[in-house]
Scaffold this active site. Sequence first.
Site, PDB file in Angstrom:
ATOM      1  N   CYS A 261      67.067  37.632  31.691  1.00  0.00           N
ATOM      2  CA  CYS A 261      68.509  37.842  31.588  1.00  0.00           C
ATOM      3  C   CYS A 261      69.004  37.600  30.164  1.00  0.00           C
ATOM      4  CB  CYS A 261      69.236  36.964  32.603  1.00  0.00           C
ATOM      5  SG  CYS A 261      70.892  37.559  33.004  1.00  0.00           S
ATOM      6  N   HIS A 379      66.815  38.751  37.827  1.00  0.00           N
ATOM      7  CA  HIS A 379      66.383  37.390  38.182  1.00  0.00           C
ATOM      8  C   HIS A 379      65.246  37.431  39.202  1.00  0.00           C
ATOM      9  CE1 HIS A 379      69.598  34.687  36.439  1.00  0.00           C
ATOM     10  NE2 HIS A 379      70.017  35.908  36.126  1.00  0.00           N
ATOM     11  N   GLU A 381      63.438  35.082  40.288  1.00  0.00           N
ATOM     12  CA  GLU A 381      63.331  33.905  41.164  1.00  0.00           C
ATOM     13  C   GLU A 381      64.126  34.082  42.455  1.00  0.00           C
ATOM     14  OE1 GLU A 381      67.332  33.320  39.776  1.00  0.00           O
ATOM     15  OE2 GLU A 381      65.527  34.034  38.779  1.00  0.00           O
TER      16      GLU A 381
END
Length: 417
Positions: A261, A379, A381
């Site tokens: 990001c 992202h 995760e």
Amino acid sequence: MNLLVDGGRHREALLALEDGTALRGRSVGAEGETFGEIVFNTSMVGYQEIVSDPSYAGQIVTFTYPQLGNYGVNEKDMQADALHLKGFVCHDACYTPSNWQSVVSLPDFLASRGVVGIEGVDTRAVTLAIREGGAMRAAISTTDLDPKSLVRRVRESPHIEEHNYVADVSCKEPHVVRPKGEVHHRVVAVDCGEKTGIVRRMAEVGIEVTVVPWDTPAEKIIAMEPDGVFFSNGPGDPDTVPTVPETVRAILGKLPVFGICLGNQMITLAAGARVEKLPYGHHGGNEPVMNLLTGKVEITAQNHNYGPVFSTFGPLVPELSGGLTEHPESLLTWSRMHVAPVAMNERYGRIRLTHVNLNDGTPEGIQFLDLPAFSMQYHPEAKPGPNDSAYMFESFSRLMDGREDYLAIDVREGRRF
């Protein structure tokens, strides 16, 4: 005027946007007023992870899903110790959650953390205003209920580009996160507003992570002798933190580098390429992204208003770009061709576009071919969101192992069941 809702007394609140839009609703969270840049998030679940994401510093978040808070708030899903978002907007907030893990309702949680919010507004109208006018300044107030007055004050308020929010949300002192099992690699993570879910995912693949403040000098990082360096997500305009691209520049070529990001944007700036502000950004857990190396599509979680401009990395290398000699007008051309194009960068040689957003054709991932570094704009995760991209943490481990095929992983290999 006080409004009675769910057995509790809540003050009237007003939401005002820079374009003149003003909507009345009910206060949810803390009373008072707040100013910030308004964005919308399309996730259907994961409101706790969203409100605790440091990347929302300086922003008022509008949720498009109609009811927020029905499963309450727990301790384990926090992505930071403090809440950094400027404000909260929803259609309907639940005051009586039902979930065995819940320890507090969302409205009480927001109130206890000092977050000013509003419910009872037409979030569809707010979203349309943002889509048509772009991310803009806004305010929520329980004290100034005059639309003309609040709109005027919004237009006089600072822009998000005027403040370095990374300095506000980064850790103040280094700390270490260790995997439960065997340590395969040791990494230094430069905290620009890092979500805890990212560090936990790295630990799951055997990476010991030393998290350091955003302004840690490159010499100090290199002296720690890590196997790799990670540059995290974070809030605001990347141009407000010029020291981080300098740190990236000093490390590239010396150690393997991974960015997510804002980290992706910092790596872009380090390469001398340009970062642009998107009209209203990507905020949600349902963005389709094609991995140009495998042809597979990943549904991704995203939270950013800025992104790289791939054509500014340098001219195309035709023999590595499907024969094309000029950058196409839309990056969706590469998804249709199933080609991962390569640009020749003045500073670092060949840089490949690895991922493309299938909604708007924006670049979502890059890979340096002449030194060990890669990054993505979304992202992996997935806190919150789907797990299609979780393999990226294994990719980082493979990069540190010296494998050339570190990114060519089928999305199914990284999914958690």
